[in-house]
Motif scaffolding. Structure first.
Motif, PDB file in Angstrom:
ATOM      1  N   LYS A 121       0.839  -1.203   0.000  1.00  0.00           N
ATOM      2  CA  LYS A 121       0.000   0.000   0.000  1.00  0.00           C
ATOM      3  C   LYS A 121       0.874   1.253   0.000  1.00  0.00           C
ATOM      4  CE  LYS A 121      -4.088  -1.826   2.332  1.00  0.00           C
ATOM      5  NZ  LYS A 121      -4.929  -1.695   3.545  1.00  0.00           N
ATOM      6  N   PHE A 122       1.905   1.246   0.847  1.00  0.00           N
ATOM      7  CA  PHE A 122       2.833   2.375   0.890  1.00  0.00           C
ATOM      8  C   PHE A 122       3.477   2.544  -0.491  1.00  0.00           C
ATOM      9  CE2 PHE A 122       6.926   4.397   1.618  1.00  0.00           C
ATOM     10  CZ  PHE A 122       6.624   5.404   2.521  1.00  0.00           C
TER      11      PHE A 122
ATOM     12  N   ALA B 207      15.300   8.823  -0.014  1.00  0.00           N
ATOM     13  CA  ALA B 207      14.364   9.449   0.915  1.00  0.00           C
ATOM     14  C   ALA B 207      13.194   8.526   1.239  1.00  0.00           C
ATOM     15  CB  ALA B 207      13.856  10.766   0.335  1.00  0.00           C
ATOM     16  N   THR B 208      12.795   7.683   0.299  1.00  0.00           N
ATOM     17  CA  THR B 208      11.674   6.765   0.513  1.00  0.00           C
ATOM     18  C   THR B 208      11.972   5.768   1.625  1.00  0.00           C
ATOM     19  OG1 THR B 208      10.868   7.006  -1.744  1.00  0.00           O
ATOM     20  CG2 THR B 208      10.225   5.003  -0.572  1.00  0.00           C
ATOM     21  N   LEU B 209      13.184   5.276   1.679  1.00  0.00           N
ATOM     22  CA  LEU B 209      13.545   4.347   2.756  1.00  0.00           C
ATOM     23  C   LEU B 209      13.380   5.013   4.122  1.00  0.00           C
ATOM     24  CD1 LEU B 209      16.719   2.703   1.202  1.00  0.00           C
ATOM     25  CD2 LEU B 209      14.413   1.725   1.396  1.00  0.00           C
ATOM     26  N   PHE B 210      13.852   6.234   4.238  1.00  0.00           N
ATOM     27  CA  PHE B 210      13.692   6.979   5.486  1.00  0.00           C
ATOM     28  C   PHE B 210      12.218   7.245   5.774  1.00  0.00           C
ATOM     29  CE2 PHE B 210      12.956  11.121   7.455  1.00  0.00           C
ATOM     30  CZ  PHE B 210      13.499  10.870   8.706  1.00  0.00           C
ATOM     31  N   ARG B 211      11.473   7.660   4.767  1.00  0.00           N
ATOM     32  CA  ARG B 211      10.059   7.984   4.967  1.00  0.00           C
ATOM     33  C   ARG B 211       9.245   6.764   5.384  1.00  0.00           C
ATOM     34  NH1 ARG B 211      10.411  11.492  -0.277  1.00  0.00           N
ATOM     35  NH2 ARG B 211      10.672  13.572   0.601  1.00  0.00           N
ATOM     36  N   PHE B 212       9.498   5.619   4.769  1.00  0.00           N
ATOM     37  CA  PHE B 212       8.742   4.418   5.134  1.00  0.00           C
ATOM     38  C   PHE B 212       8.921   4.122   6.617  1.00  0.00           C
ATOM     39  CE2 PHE B 212       8.441  -0.245   5.684  1.00  0.00           C
ATOM     40  CZ  PHE B 212       7.091  -0.389   5.402  1.00  0.00           C
ATOM     41  N   TRP B 213      10.159   4.138   7.073  1.00  0.00           N
ATOM     42  CA  TRP B 213      10.414   3.864   8.489  1.00  0.00           C
ATOM     43  C   TRP B 213       9.756   4.909   9.381  1.00  0.00           C
ATOM     44  CZ3 TRP B 213      13.045   7.197  11.739  1.00  0.00           C
ATOM     45  CH2 TRP B 213      13.164   6.747  13.051  1.00  0.00           C
ATOM     46  N   SER B 214       9.974   6.179   9.084  1.00  0.00           N
ATOM     47  CA  SER B 214       9.488   7.225   9.987  1.00  0.00           C
ATOM     48  C   SER B 214       7.975   7.350   9.972  1.00  0.00           C
ATOM     49  CB  SER B 214      10.141   8.569   9.649  1.00  0.00           C
ATOM     50  OG  SER B 214       9.782   8.998   8.352  1.00  0.00           O
ATOM     51  N   TYR B 215       7.347   7.243   8.819  1.00  0.00           N
ATOM     52  CA  TYR B 215       5.895   7.382   8.762  1.00  0.00           C
ATOM     53  C   TYR B 215       5.204   6.258   9.520  1.00  0.00           C
ATOM     54  CZ  TYR B 215       6.470  10.797   4.926  1.00  0.00           C
ATOM     55  OH  TYR B 215       6.799  11.868   4.154  1.00  0.00           O
ATOM     56  N   ARG B 216       5.659   5.022   9.328  1.00  0.00           N
ATOM     57  CA  ARG B 216       4.972   3.899   9.974  1.00  0.00           C
ATOM     58  C   ARG B 216       5.273   3.838  11.465  1.00  0.00           C
ATOM     59  NH1 ARG B 216       7.028  -0.847  11.281  1.00  0.00           N
ATOM     60  NH2 ARG B 216       5.062  -1.863  10.846  1.00  0.00           N
ATOM     61  N   ALA B 217       6.450   4.292  11.859  1.00  0.00           N
ATOM     62  CA  ALA B 217       6.816   4.200  13.275  1.00  0.00           C
ATOM     63  C   ALA B 217       6.310   5.387  14.092  1.00  0.00           C
ATOM     64  CB  ALA B 217       8.330   4.092  13.417  1.00  0.00           C
ATOM     65  N   TRP B 218       6.230   6.569  13.500  1.00  0.00           N
ATOM     66  CA  TRP B 218       5.934   7.757  14.278  1.00  0.00           C
ATOM     67  C   TRP B 218       4.678   8.497  13.863  1.00  0.00           C
ATOM     68  CZ3 TRP B 218       8.522   8.299  18.604  1.00  0.00           C
ATOM     69  CH2 TRP B 218       9.736   7.631  18.720  1.00  0.00           C
ATOM     70  N   VAL B 219       4.341   8.498  12.575  1.00  0.00           N
ATOM     71  CA  VAL B 219       3.224   9.318  12.106  1.00  0.00           C
ATOM     72  C   VAL B 219       1.917   8.532  12.085  1.00  0.00           C
ATOM     73  CG1 VAL B 219       2.354  10.761  10.226  1.00  0.00           C
ATOM     74  CG2 VAL B 219       4.803  10.721  10.728  1.00  0.00           C
TER      75      VAL B 219
ATOM     76  N   ALA C 295       9.590 -11.392  16.614  1.00  0.00           N
ATOM     77  CA  ALA C 295       8.433 -11.484  15.733  1.00  0.00           C
ATOM     78  C   ALA C 295       7.863 -10.097  15.476  1.00  0.00           C
ATOM     79  CB  ALA C 295       7.365 -12.383  16.343  1.00  0.00           C
ATOM     80  N   TYR C 296       7.396  -9.884  14.268  1.00  0.00           N
ATOM     81  CA  TYR C 296       6.801  -8.612  13.903  1.00  0.00           C
ATOM     82  C   TYR C 296       5.323  -8.643  14.271  1.00  0.00           C
ATOM     83  CZ  TYR C 296       4.870  -4.876  11.110  1.00  0.00           C
ATOM     84  OH  TYR C 296       4.202  -3.770  10.708  1.00  0.00           O
ATOM     85  N   HIS C 297       4.890  -7.702  15.093  1.00  0.00           N
ATOM     86  CA  HIS C 297       3.500  -7.559  15.470  1.00  0.00           C
ATOM     87  C   HIS C 297       3.090  -6.128  15.176  1.00  0.00           C
ATOM     88  CE1 HIS C 297       3.244 -11.435  17.488  1.00  0.00           C
ATOM     89  NE2 HIS C 297       4.434 -11.174  17.985  1.00  0.00           N
ATOM     90  N   PRO C 298       2.499  -5.865  13.974  1.00  0.00           N
ATOM     91  CA  PRO C 298       2.221  -4.481  13.589  1.00  0.00           C
ATOM     92  C   PRO C 298       1.303  -3.760  14.556  1.00  0.00           C
ATOM     93  CG  PRO C 298       1.070  -5.999  12.153  1.00  0.00           C
ATOM     94  CD  PRO C 298       1.995  -6.812  13.011  1.00  0.00           C
ATOM     95  N   GLU C 299       0.491  -4.493  15.300  1.00  0.00           N
ATOM     96  CA  GLU C 299      -0.427  -3.835  16.211  1.00  0.00           C
ATOM     97  C   GLU C 299       0.224  -3.402  17.500  1.00  0.00           C
ATOM     98  OE1 GLU C 299      -0.335  -8.132  17.157  1.00  0.00           O
ATOM     99  OE2 GLU C 299      -0.555  -7.033  15.327  1.00  0.00           O
TER     100      GLU C 299
END
Length: 188
Positions: free
Chosen positions: A17-18, A124-136, A178-182
């Motif tokens: 989606k991203f 910049a996309t690599l940075f944005r993917f991490w920051s948007y999903r983790a903080w925004v 383990a990755y738990h997106p929630e």
């Protein structure tokens, strides 16, 4: 290993989606960049900054209403401020690549401008993917994940064994890798 598979599938869907929004954002970014360069006669990096700002606005709408529509919406002004801050860092990364190529190395043909603009977008996309999903666009925590224990059954360590116990020190049965997106969003 089976426990990580649903988490990786969720991460894959999130990245798809991203990527869809980002792919369309790249088209918008490059189209505005080339239109600005052709029509206005502004310096190449200034055209790039204008194009990046237009793409950032497009991407915010796409991410908020498509990729991360199920995420926390309780603090919209904070979300917009964080998005703007991380987008500004991405803008510097993206346009820094183009600036270095153009003004340090003298690579200033239309092909080179587009190539380094595209490479800057990628970095910049690599940075944005991490920051948007983790903080925004933070994941909503499931009920009981805010530190209150569920009323379900517990083992001898006091853990319910559910996803809300992920990574708790008292939970000896959790898999912290383990990755738990929630539950993996950072604290506010």
């Amino acid at each position: 290993m089976r426990a990580a598979t649903p988490g990786l599938a969720a991460l894959g869907r999130e990245f798809a989606k991203f990527g869809t929004v980002g792919g369309l954002g790249i088209v918008v970014n490059l189209a505005v960049f080339n239109l600005c360069r052709t029509v206005t006669g502004l310096p190449v990096v200034r055209c790039s900054v204008i194009a990046t700002v237009v793409a950032i606005a497009f991407n915010y709408l796409g991410l908020r209403h498509f990729a991360y529509r199920d995420r926390d919406r309780s603090r919209r002004s904070r979300q917009v401020a964080l998005f703007a801050a991380f987008s500004a860092v991405g803008l510097v990364i993206e346009n820094g690549v183009l600036y270095a190529a153009t003004y340090t190395f003298g690579w200033d043909t239309p092909f080179q401008n587009n190539l380094f603009k595209f490479l800057g977008i990628g970095a910049a996309t690599l940075f944005r993917f991490w920051s948007y999903r983790a903080w925004v666009f933070r994941a909503l925590l499931p009920p009981g994940a805010d530190g209150a224990k569920d009323t379900g059954s517990t083992d001898e360590t006091g853990s319910t064994g559910g996803p809300t116990d992920h990574g708790e020190p008292s939970n000896s049965t959790s898999n912290p890798a383990a990755y738990h997106p929630e539950t993996t969003a950072p604290p506010p």
